[in-house]
Design an enzyme around this catalytic site. Structure first.
Site, mmCIF file in Angstrom:
data_model
loop_
_atom_site.group_PDB
_atom_site.id
_atom_site.type_symbol
_atom_site.label_atom_id
_atom_site.label_comp_id
_atom_site.label_asym_id
_atom_site.label_seq_id
_atom_site.Cartn_x
_atom_site.Cartn_y
_atom_site.Cartn_z
ATOM 1 N N GLU A 1 0.800 -1.233 0.000
ATOM 2 C CA GLU A 1 0.000 0.000 0.000
ATOM 3 C C GLU A 1 0.832 1.282 0.000
ATOM 4 O O GLU A 1 0.500 2.225 0.712
ATOM 5 C CB GLU A 1 -0.924 0.013 1.225
ATOM 6 C CG GLU A 1 -1.926 -1.111 1.191
ATOM 7 C CD GLU A 1 -2.770 -1.171 2.466
ATOM 8 O OE1 GLU A 1 -3.978 -1.368 2.344
ATOM 9 O OE2 GLU A 1 -2.217 -1.048 3.564
HETATM 10 C C1 NGO Z 1 -3.908 -4.730 4.763
HETATM 11 C C2 NGO Z 1 -2.954 -3.609 5.097
HETATM 12 C C3 NGO Z 1 -2.700 -3.478 6.583
HETATM 13 C C4 NGO Z 1 -3.998 -3.534 7.371
HETATM 14 C C5 NGO Z 1 -4.731 -4.822 7.018
HETATM 15 C C6 NGO Z 1 -6.049 -4.914 7.758
HETATM 16 C C7 NGO Z 1 -1.819 -5.369 4.235
HETATM 17 C C8 NGO Z 1 -0.756 -6.210 3.728
HETATM 18 N N1 NGO Z 1 -1.756 -4.073 4.412
HETATM 19 O O1 NGO Z 1 -3.011 -5.854 4.625
HETATM 20 O O2 NGO Z 1 -2.030 -2.263 6.841
HETATM 21 O O3 NGO Z 1 -3.716 -3.521 8.741
HETATM 22 O O4 NGO Z 1 -4.978 -4.916 5.638
HETATM 23 O O5 NGO Z 1 -6.759 -6.066 7.457
#
Ligand code: NGO
Length: 530
Positions: free
Chosen positions: A342
């Site tokens: 992200e």
């Molecule tokens: C995503 C995000 C995390 C969140 C999570 C919550 C990934 C790999 N990045 O997973 O920052 O905490 O969802 O479910």
């Protein structure tokens, strides 16, 4: 993966009421074992019950361990410590090979079936129990199986006066995937070392062999770094958890102690430092990590995708190298996770620039890099392991990396994310990837889930547990159990040895065991809990 042997035997009830024997006579016969040889999670590869070979533990049972092996002896000691409180038996551990007598033998080396580095063979006969493995790790896996073959009360911390019978027969077992992981998020809410140890004890019973620790994120920084000391005093200081909870971080000594504790349960710690996004805690602590040289304000909300290290600045790479070096030095395990998820505030070009410089640093300090699947957008050396977390079943970047020879850890969020709610009424958790009931977590096959990623490209499976909504150990347990065992079985058991009906029955039997150990778990309506 070696050729699998076929099932030797069908599962049968051990105390059969044979035709011709009057019911009354059958009732007065010695009670059979409470458990069947197949009552194990993860389901063993091969099971051959023998109802004439049950073994009953007694006050004179000894645990014999491989002559001259301190490691086998410590597995024996672990087993004794598990069994002593409820049985009240002394269970001496003897590695001298002198005493004979009835007992449980934990033996290393050849002599059994070919079970690889992590497998074991368990033989239960009237005269005793033998676990054979090539490694102490294999013995430990066998010991977890043996433990589940005893009545649930064996998990209690008070003594019961009763018979402790293990069903007779043979189990030959080894994992489908070498990597079976769980993840805890210490960044959103810090979890104390004792809570992490308790989780380690629980997941080890299901033959999970890696614990991934998410040590940094926008909200908090949770591992001491001597060359950047304020990361913890400020970045992990008061008010750094979601909604301002905190402080909390692991000192180097605490981290090393956790690594050693995990190692005693044959679990390898995989540390994660998330970069180049999810870095607000570092960037609010050190102004020089921002392109404009101004520290950003700390944040304790649960937004994602807004932070980015400054890609054009050399300070960023000094920071990344210092952190990777110190974490690598502290970590005996072979892997270091650099996040990479992200990074929406980093341009695609900058992202690749960053990964081109940082991935080699992981290797420089002797570790194999893991990253969330976005790393596959960069030019990846084949040693790098993308961890697949998306809910889609197609991903061109990952498929391309796999075609070049990379292996993947499977953590599809809509199957393995333990922080997703079970149903609408679950008080904790998120639901961006959907609701995940136990059966959803169980009914999928990592060997054919993602297009272009076949069995041989799957390094393993992992169940992440993100902590935006989780504070206490009770919270962690409620979300992990009973879904963690589902993921553990997917990672260990051959696909053909598992099915929902059987799993749900075996899972039901874990309920009383969790109750004895005081573990909080979700009583899913999909399971017929006893
Ligand atoms: C995503 C995000 C995390 C969140 C999570 C919550 C990934 C790999 N990045 O997973 O920052 O905490 O969802 O479910």
């Amino acid at each position: 993966m070696r050729q699998r042997r076929t099932f030797i035997g069908l599962l049968t009830a051990t105390a059969l009421c044979l035709p011709g024997i009057p019911a009354a006579a059958a009732q007065t016969a010695a009670p059979g074992p409470e458990r069947q040889l197949s009552d194990v999670i993860p389901a063993p590869a091969q099971i051959a019950p023998n109802s004439k070979a049950d073994f009953t533990l007694g006050p004179h049972t000894t645990i014999h361990t491989q002559l001259g092996s301190a490691e086998a002896e410590s597995v024996g000691t672990y087993l004794a410590e598990v069994l002593r409180p409820a049985t009240g038996f002394e269970l001496p551990v003897d590695s001298s090979a002198r005493s004979k007598g009835p007992g449980i033998s934990l033996l290393l080396g050849k002599g059994g079936a070919d079970v690889g580095e992590q497998g074991y063979q368990l033989d239960v006969a009237k005269s005793g129990i033998t676990v054979r493995a090539e490694t102490p790790e294999g013995l430990f896996a066998g010991v977890q199986t043996l433990r589940q073959l005893l009545p649930a009360q064996v998990e209690a911390d008070q003594t019961f006066s009763r018979t402790w019978t293990v069903p007779g027969g043979r189990i030959v077992d080894e994992p489908r995937f070498e990597y079976r992981g769980a993840m805890l998020d210490l960044a959103r809410h810090f979890h104390e070392p004792d809570e992490i140890k308790s989780y380690i004890d629980e997941i080890a019973q299901f033959k999970i062999n890696h614990l991934h620790l998410h040590l940094s994120d926008d909200q908090g920084w949770r591992i001491e770094i001597e060359s950047w000391p304020e990361l913890t005093t400020v970045g992990g200081g008061p008010g750094t958890g979601v909604d301002g909870e905190g402080p909390g971080f692991l000192t180097k000594a605490e981290y090393s102690d956790l690594v050693a504790y995990a190692e005693s349960r044959f679990i390898t710690i995989v540390p994660e430092i998330d970069m180049p996004g999810h870095t607000n805690a570092a960037q609010s602590t050190y102004a020089e990590l921002n392109c404009d040289g101004v520290a950003v304000p700390p944040r304790t909300d649960i937004e994602v995708g807004y932070s980015s290290l400054c890609i054009d600045s050399e300070v960023t790479y000094r920071f990344a190298e210092d952190v990777i070096r110190e974490v690598a030095e502290l970590t005996p395990g072979p892997y270091l996770h650099i996040g990479g998820d992200e990074a929406h505030a980093t341009s695609e070009e900058d992202y690749r620039t960053f990964m081109d410089r940082v991935l080699p640093l992981v290797e420089k300090y002797g570790k194999r890099a893991f990253g969330w699947n976005e790393v596959a957008q960069a030019d990846l050396p084949t040693s790098v392991v993308p961890q697949y977390w998306s809910t889609e079943t197609e991903n061109a970047d990952v498929a391309e990396a796999v075609a070049k020879g990379n292996q993947v850890i499977m953590s599809p969020a809509n199957k393995t994310y333990l922080d997703m709610k079970y149903d609408e009424s679950t008080p904790l958790g998120l639901q961006w990837a959907g609701l995940i009931e136990v059966r959803d977590a169980y009914d999928w096959d990592p060997g054919n889930h993602l297009q272009g990623v076949g069995e041989e490209s799957v390094f393993g499976v992992e169940a992440p547990l993100w902590s935006e909504t989780l504070r206490t150990l009770d919270d962690i347990e409620f979300m992990a159990f009973p879904r963690l065992p589902a993921i553990a079985e997917i990672g260990w058991s051959p696909q053909e040895a598992r099915d929902w009906e059987s799993f749900s029955q075996r899972l039901a039997e874990q309920g009383p065991r969790w109750e004895e150990r005081g573990v909080n778990f979700y009583r899913s309506p999909q399971i017929n809990w006893p």
